[in-house]
Design a protein around this motif. Sequence first.
Motif, PDB file in Angstrom:
ATOM      1  N   ARG A  21      -1.764   6.191   3.717  1.00 46.25           N
ATOM      2  CA  ARG A  21      -3.180   6.461   3.225  1.00 46.25           C
ATOM      3  C   ARG A  21      -2.876   8.127   3.152  1.00 46.25           C
ATOM      4  O   ARG A  21      -3.508   8.610   1.889  1.00 46.25           O
ATOM      5  CB  ARG A  21      -4.053   6.271   4.144  1.00 46.25           C
ATOM      6  CG  ARG A  21      -5.413   6.183   3.652  1.00 46.25           C
ATOM      7  CD  ARG A  21      -6.564   6.031   4.533  1.00 46.25           C
ATOM      8  NE  ARG A  21      -8.006   5.561   3.915  1.00 46.25           N
ATOM      9  CZ  ARG A  21      -8.958   5.029   4.376  1.00 46.25           C
ATOM     10  NH1 ARG A  21      -8.783   4.446   5.370  1.00 46.25           N
ATOM     11  NH2 ARG A  21     -10.100   5.117   3.863  1.00 46.25           N
TER      12      ARG A  21
ATOM     13  N   VAL B 226      -1.152   1.882   8.415  1.00 52.58           N
ATOM     14  CA  VAL B 226      -1.240   2.276   7.135  1.00 52.58           C
ATOM     15  C   VAL B 226      -1.909   4.039   7.078  1.00 52.58           C
ATOM     16  O   VAL B 226      -1.706   4.280   5.967  1.00 52.58           O
ATOM     17  CB  VAL B 226      -2.409   1.484   6.266  1.00 52.58           C
ATOM     18  CG1 VAL B 226      -1.874   0.065   6.283  1.00 52.58           C
ATOM     19  CG2 VAL B 226      -3.714   1.657   7.011  1.00 52.58           C
TER      20      VAL B 226
ATOM     21  N   TYR C 183      -7.329   0.068   2.094  1.00 48.86           N
ATOM     22  CA  TYR C 183      -7.015   0.511   3.403  1.00 48.86           C
ATOM     23  C   TYR C 183      -7.591   0.264   4.495  1.00 48.86           C
ATOM     24  O   TYR C 183      -7.398  -0.072   5.433  1.00 48.86           O
ATOM     25  CB  TYR C 183      -6.725   2.216   3.258  1.00 48.86           C
ATOM     26  CG  TYR C 183      -5.400   2.549   2.389  1.00 48.86           C
ATOM     27  CD1 TYR C 183      -4.238   2.219   2.825  1.00 48.86           C
ATOM     28  CD2 TYR C 183      -5.574   3.542   1.338  1.00 48.86           C
ATOM     29  CE1 TYR C 183      -3.130   2.722   2.144  1.00 48.86           C
ATOM     30  CE2 TYR C 183      -4.294   3.990   0.639  1.00 48.86           C
ATOM     31  CZ  TYR C 183      -3.149   3.575   1.053  1.00 48.86           C
ATOM     32  OH  TYR C 183      -1.996   4.008   0.438  1.00 48.86           O
TER      33      TYR C 183
ATOM     34  N   LEU D 197       0.902  -1.180  -0.008  1.00 49.77           N
ATOM     35  CA  LEU D 197       0.005   0.062  -0.021  1.00 49.77           C
ATOM     36  C   LEU D 197       0.631   1.136  -0.016  1.00 49.77           C
ATOM     37  O   LEU D 197       0.659   2.323   0.267  1.00 49.77           O
ATOM     38  CB  LEU D 197      -0.872   0.115   1.334  1.00 49.77           C
ATOM     39  CG  LEU D 197      -1.946  -0.990   1.200  1.00 49.77           C
ATOM     40  CD1 LEU D 197      -3.036  -1.093   2.372  1.00 49.77           C
ATOM     41  CD2 LEU D 197      -2.785  -0.845  -0.218  1.00 49.77           C
TER      42      LEU D 197
ATOM     43  N   GLU E 265      -8.878   2.683  -1.659  1.00 48.95           N
ATOM     44  CA  GLU E 265      -9.707   3.239  -0.276  1.00 48.95           C
ATOM     45  C   GLU E 265     -10.232   1.916   0.195  1.00 48.95           C
ATOM     46  O   GLU E 265     -10.178   1.903   1.896  1.00 48.95           O
ATOM     47  CB  GLU E 265     -10.691   4.040  -0.661  1.00 48.95           C
ATOM     48  CG  GLU E 265     -10.006   5.629  -1.150  1.00 48.95           C
ATOM     49  CD  GLU E 265     -10.916   6.476  -1.464  1.00 48.95           C
ATOM     50  OE1 GLU E 265     -12.216   6.299  -1.611  1.00 48.95           O
ATOM     51  OE2 GLU E 265     -10.799   7.795  -1.451  1.00 48.95           O
TER      52      GLU E 265
ATOM     53  N   ARG F  57      -6.718  -1.710   7.895  1.00 48.29           N
ATOM     54  CA  ARG F  57      -6.950  -1.272   9.252  1.00 48.29           C
ATOM     55  C   ARG F  57      -7.862  -2.150  10.296  1.00 48.29           C
ATOM     56  O   ARG F  57      -7.640  -2.217  11.229  1.00 48.29           O
ATOM     57  CB  ARG F  57      -7.715   0.103   8.984  1.00 48.29           C
ATOM     58  CG  ARG F  57      -7.911   1.098  10.294  1.00 48.29           C
ATOM     59  CD  ARG F  57      -8.291   2.294  10.154  1.00 48.29           C
ATOM     60  NE  ARG F  57      -9.865   2.164   9.511  1.00 48.29           N
ATOM     61  CZ  ARG F  57     -10.864   2.175  10.241  1.00 48.29           C
ATOM     62  NH1 ARG F  57     -10.432   2.143  11.851  1.00 48.29           N
ATOM     63  NH2 ARG F  57     -12.001   2.051   9.832  1.00 48.29           N
TER      64      ARG F  57
END
Length: 278
Positions: free
Chosen positions: A269, A265, A253, A161, A250, A257
């Motif tokens: 992000r 992250v 992420y 990521l 999105e 989380r």
Amino acid sequence: MSVHEVERRIAIARKAVRAYAANDRVVAALVGGSVGRGWADAHSDIELDVYWAGAPTVAEREAAVEGAGFSRVYAEEDDNEWADGLLVDGVKIDVSGFVAATIDGYLDRVLEGDTEAELQVRVTALRDGIPLHGHDVIGDWRSRCDDYPESLAVAMVLSGLDLRSRERLEMLAARDDVLLLHRDLVDDVQGVLDALFGINRVWMPHPFHKWLDREERLLPRRPDRLAERIRSLLVAPPHEAVATLVGLVEETYELARTYVPEADVAPLRAAFELRRVV
């Protein structure tokens, strides 16, 4: 998948393994890749892994090829692998030779959280392949990687990521700079998929996510319609492609989380969303 094509390739692999196993220094062998997983079709090569007690000589490799009655079309080697390409009845066999101690070292590294894709490819070959020689040796390796390590899940999420920024993607779309844009889109999709394998604690079968639809089914925790959306962004107009990717990023992420809370992250992000120009 074609059952006939799979069975035909397994029979060829067995013939090759018999020739290799005639050498006492060959401790194990398996057929991996799409053949080992039962996914092969008429275009599939045979991926044969041969594990040696010590580094094979040129003569030993040639003896195995000749013993099987095959012809060799290429021969390559590096510090860790001896590769031989064989052509049999219109089917190519890619033989990857390793010293058994090298595989032990690969497992040590990946179990400690090393994200190098080749290490996971070797794990999935061991776990998903069909052992044809040295079943006990392969069984011991398999038992070592029964459990996906949490350190690897965290590392896969954090490395996967760390993406090209949304601002950059939108800039390239606005400029209709499609070659650079699609390079970055593919890089970010690869990162999302890498992270999803970590989120799901699933060993990655291919470094470039070759079997997209099959990979999707390995990932119960994933963005909705994952493969469909990836396919759509690869052919969509630039701005639509970026919007589709941003949605996937999105959602990934959020999954990270939720399911890998040890991986922070938030900075990644923020970097993805950062805008230098307003």
